[in-house]
Write an enzyme that holds these catalytic residues in place. Structure first.
Site, PDB file in Angstrom:
ATOM      1  N   HIS A 143       0.824  -1.213   0.000  1.00 32.91           N
ATOM      2  CA  HIS A 143       0.000   0.000   0.000  1.00 32.91           C
ATOM      3  C   HIS A 143       0.859   1.264   0.000  1.00 32.91           C
ATOM      4  CE1 HIS A 143      -3.493   2.372   0.205  1.00 32.91           C
ATOM      5  NE2 HIS A 143      -4.202   1.665   1.064  1.00 32.91           N
ATOM      6  N   ASN A 388     -10.636  -7.992 -18.336  1.00 34.49           N
ATOM      7  CA  ASN A 388     -10.947  -9.093 -19.251  1.00 34.49           C
ATOM      8  C   ASN A 388      -9.652  -9.527 -19.929  1.00 34.49           C
ATOM      9  OD1 ASN A 388     -11.757 -10.774 -21.329  1.00 34.49           O
ATOM     10  ND2 ASN A 388     -13.437  -9.468 -21.997  1.00 34.49           N
TER      11      ASN A 388
END
Length: 455
Positions: A143, A388
């Site tokens: 992070h 995708n």
């Protein structure tokens, strides 16, 4: 959610590096990066059997070719996102910096024979094949290097290159966008939100109560229930005219805050106060300050790093119980307003500069023992339909935020149904989760294969 055993066979573990050579160089973390502790955040995407899907779209995909597509496109993506091919090391001042050496993504796993997944948010293998033929693609990131917005940029680019498409957005690592001002200035409100670690009281070691165990679960909330919460949070006059409009996120947050508070017994818990915060992305607040004289590209649109602030409110538990949802939503709206300006983020950058060189942290995570704390981070812009890799969009997804403290973390995301429902990831203390599940409103329902239309 019961715990079950499952077997994983790891076929291969390797390092995937950028496809092009990279000159070793240092990349400093920004002042806003320095507010984040060492913490790995996970994200995963579940896909239906790609081989069956590929037959429907006249493609010839086998498992080995699927893994090859992911590896090849990942190596290409790391050319632009070289910050993920790095080591975090300390500089001479003792602060973390990125040493970019094209160390690659390590390890890159290809695992199979996963019989069942009782808690899908704990998966750490980037590519996992299920018994049914489905595929789970997951990854973790530090992070301190990237926030969710940055991670989304990376994931979209990875999937675009897997489809042999050009990148729709290139990342920017230009730290000058977040340089402190000279002379620096920050409002006193920043001192209420962030604190140097050195001045925090030393935490006493204590035996962990089983009820204080932090667990992760995933729920869904229907679109009509979200709209109902928003209608309760808004205020109307006698004619039914709205004169305060609260967003869905504000309304949802107010409901969550009040729901947990209503289940707290002050006598048995000893809790007086309850902190509640919401993560704010500062890109849209700072972007107007980063357009050059020729009106060229706004650098923060593709900025890779952390541009976050966590404003919060703190109220008495009994007050949250007694007041209306509209009142609580107004409190949420008020503390959010603090972080909705350009000056707030410029001031936060200057605040970090004024407190160097020592670690600082968001104050809501530095619990004072007087009550619980929960942080909500909106995942409504999660680009799920764009992830995708050639075999259709994912059937399910989620982030995983394994914060080690007792402060809770909640992220609502759009449902894969695309019908206005929300998927809500929760990382909360066990007793808080039990209060939510026992709530008579039944707003939060557990995600099941039946809900996802997978059975």
């Amino acid at each position: 959610m019961c715990k079950k055993d499952f077997n994983v066979k790891v076929n291969k573990s390797e390092v995937v590096a950028a496809v092009l050579p990279m000159q070793e160089h240092w990349l400093p973390l920004s002042n806003l990066d320095l507010l984040l502790p060492p913490l790995e955040v996970g994200v995963m995407f579940c896909y239906l059997n790609p081989i069956i899907i590929s037959e429907k779209i006249n493609m010839n995909l086998e498992l080995n070719s699927i893994v090859k597509i992911l590896k090849t496109s990942l190596a290409e993506t790391l050319v632009s996102y070289y910050a993920f091919s790095r080591e975090i090391v300390e500089n001479s001042a003792g602060e973390p910096e990125l040493l970019c050496i094209n160390g690659g993504v390590s390890p890159f796993f290809h695992a199979c024979d996963l019989v069942n997944v009782p808690n899908i948010t704990t998966i750490t293998c980037p590519v996992t094949q299920l018994k049914c033929g489905g595929i789970i693609v997951g990854c973790t990131f530090d992070h301190r290097v990237a926030d969710a917005y940055s991670a989304n940029l990376f994931l979209v680019s990875w999937s675009e290159l897997a489809q042999c498409k050009p990148l729709s957005q290139f990342p920017s690592f230009r730290r000058s966008s977040l340089f402190p001002r000279h002379p620096g200035y920050y409002d006193d409100s920043i001192d209420e939100l962030y604190v140097p670690v050195s001045i925090l009281p030393r935490m006493k070691s204590e035996i962990l109560n089983p009820n204080d165990q932090v667990i992760s679960r995933i729920y869904y909330v229907t679109g009509d229930k979200i709209e109902h919460l928003q209608s309760l949070a808004n205020c109307h006059d006698k004619k039914g005219t709205k004169y305060s409009q609260r967003s869905k996120l504000e309304s949802f947050s107010a409901f969550l805050w009040k729901t947990i508070a209503c289940g707290i017994n002050k006598e048995t818990s000893g809790f007086n106060n309850f902190r509640f915060g919401i993560v704010v992305d500062g890109r849209t607040r700072l972007i107007s300050n980063n357009v050059d004289v020729n009106n060229q590209d706004k650098s923060l649109k593709g900025y890779f790093g952390n541009v976050l602030s966590i404003p919060f409110g703190e109220k008495k538990v009994e007050e949250l119980k007694e007041k209306s949802l509209h009142w609580v939503a107004n409190v949420v709206h008020e503390f959010l307003d603090i972080a909705k300006t350009q000056e707030h983020f410029l001031g936060l950058i200057d605040w970090v500069e004024a407190h160097r060189y020592e670690p600082s942290i968001a104050k809501i995570y530095a619990m004072n023992g007087d009550g619980p704390a929960v942080v909500v981070s909106s995942g409504q812009h999660f680009p799920t339909k764009k992830i995708n890799f050639k075999w259709d969009q994912p059937a399910f997804w989620s982030y995983h935020f394994p914060w080690a403290g007792k402060a809770g973390y909640v992220m609502p995301m759009p449902s894969p149904k695309g019908n206005g429902d929300w998927i809500v990831y929760m990382h909360l203390v066990k007793w808080q989760m039990e209060l939510i599940e026992a709530s008579p409103s039944h707003v939060f329902e557990p995600v099941t294969a039946n809900y996802l239309n997978l059975i």
